[in-house]
Design a protein around this motif. Structure first.
Motif, PDB file in Angstrom:
ATOM      1  N   HIS A   1      43.398  39.875  41.352  1.00 19.50           N
ATOM      2  CA  HIS A   1      41.942  39.696  41.411  1.00 19.50           C
ATOM      3  C   HIS A   1      41.389  40.027  42.802  1.00 19.50           C
ATOM      4  O   HIS A   1      42.117  40.071  43.799  1.00 19.50           O
TER       5      HIS A   1
ATOM      6  N   THR B   1      42.034  34.071  39.072  1.00 23.99           N
ATOM      7  CA  THR B   1      42.224  34.575  37.719  1.00 23.99           C
ATOM      8  C   THR B   1      41.593  33.644  36.680  1.00 23.99           C
ATOM      9  O   THR B   1      41.391  34.030  35.533  1.00 23.99           O
TER      10      THR B   1
ATOM     11  N   TYR C   1      36.886  37.155  35.027  1.00 24.07           N
ATOM     12  CA  TYR C   1      38.240  37.729  34.975  1.00 24.07           C
ATOM     13  C   TYR C   1      38.918  37.408  33.650  1.00 24.07           C
ATOM     14  O   TYR C   1      39.585  38.263  33.054  1.00 24.07           O
TER      15      TYR C   1
ATOM     16  N   SER D   1      48.174  37.969  35.263  1.00 30.98           N
ATOM     17  CA  SER D   1      47.175  37.952  36.332  1.00 30.98           C
ATOM     18  C   SER D   1      47.578  36.925  37.388  1.00 30.98           C
ATOM     19  O   SER D   1      47.681  35.733  37.101  1.00 30.98           O
TER      20      SER D   1
ATOM     21  N   LEU E   1      32.734  42.376  35.716  1.00 28.50           N
ATOM     22  CA  LEU E   1      32.875  40.920  35.706  1.00 28.50           C
ATOM     23  C   LEU E   1      31.589  40.225  35.282  1.00 28.50           C
ATOM     24  O   LEU E   1      31.608  39.085  34.819  1.00 28.50           O
TER      25      LEU E   1
END
Length: 307
Positions: A72, A81, A86, A103, A284
């Protein structure tokens, strides 16, 4: 006690060294299938600590699945994350691309300055190649011959540096099938056209908080033209790379320069993907937008280009 550094709405650093981070909405993992995938949090190294969120697609097929290791963004100083943006983006990537997403939750600056983020994310690669795929049922379908490193902003910077570490170590059992750097966060002491003094205040502040004390923006972590001491790179082995830039992003020029840098190094497969009219990490905040759909389609094509 006074505030000595601040990124409004994200992070405050106080004179006694304490740090307060402000987060947007958080998403909890779901061990049951929802939206075509399920998710859970796992621990990679409890001592540092390093953790990760796994996204597993719903599929009746038992064939091995490609794996995306995602890092991230957040200028090395914030981000998670677990953020809703995300979680939704990576869950959709998992479903649309029929891949496992891991992630990584790495340590943040200024408490843990660079190279901590690189070390943590490289450790996640090592964990996947050894304990991870063997010790976790959700990773039993992981195809370690098709592992992709992806990330946005500072996470895209991490992708580059973790790849260099993988190439240098030669110890991992995974095969890196490609890199995808989304709006990569690089810089240098030299200012570019888009980098006006006002526009780069936040970027400069984040670099000051995340680079080793006493370093400037020509440190190897920031300036990709600067070689890390003692590390030689065989650029002929550098994986296929997608570099994504957004037309309204302050960092877009750096992304274009990075693509040119890889081409000068004779990396075999490099592609620049431009989304006109879009800001930094738009996906996002606009998960249903056509530009985000286009990004998912591009990532799907990249992951499965050799199937």
């Amino acid at each position: 006690m006074s505030i000595v550094a601040e990124i409004p709405g994200f992070i405050q650093i106080f004179s006694d060294g304490t740090v307060t981070r402000f987060s947007p909405e958080i998403a909890q993992p779901s061990p049951v299938v929802s939206r075509g995938y399920k998710s859970k949090d796992i621990v990679i190294n409890p001592l540092k600590p390093i953790s990760a969120r796994i996204f597993l697609p719903q599929t009746a097929d038992s064939a091995p699945l490609p794996v995306v290791l995602y890092f991230h963004g957040g200028g090395f100083c914030f981000g998670s994350t677990t953020w809703l943006g995300y979680h939704y983006f990576l869950g959709t990537l998992c479903t649309k691309s029929q891949c496992i997403v891991l992630s990584v939750e790495y340590r943040l600056a200024p408490e843990h300055r660079i190279p901590a983020a690189y070390e943590d994310c490289h450790e996640a690669v090592t964990w996947l190649s050894s304990k991870g795929s063997a010790g976790d049922e959700w990773l039993s379908q992981a195809d370690l011959r098709r592992v992709f490193l992806m990330g946005d902003s500072a996470g895209a910077n991490i992708v580059h540096h973790v790849c260099l570490r993988v190439l240098s170590s030669k110890a991992e059992k995974v095969k890196i099938g490609g890199l995808s750097l989304i709006h990569p966060y690089f810089g240098s002491e030299e200012r570019l056209e888009k980098e006006s003094t006002e526009a780069t205040k936040v970027s400069d502040a984040l670099w000051q908080l995340s680079l080793p004390v006493g370093s400037n923006r020509d440190h190897f972590a920031c300036n990709f033209e600067t070689a890390e001491d003692g590390k030689e790179v065989d650029w002929s082995k550098f994986p296929a790379t997608l570099v994504h830039v957004a037309g309204e992003d302050l960092l877009s020029q750096r992304g274009v320069m990075y693509e040119g840098f890889l081409k000068r190094k004779a990396v075999k497969e490099v592609e620049l993907v431009l989304q006109e009219g879009q800001p930094h990490v738009y996906f996002l905040f606009s998960p249903e937008d056509a530009a985000t759909t286009s990004l998912h389609e591009k990532l799907y094509q990249f992951i499965h280009r050799l199937d």
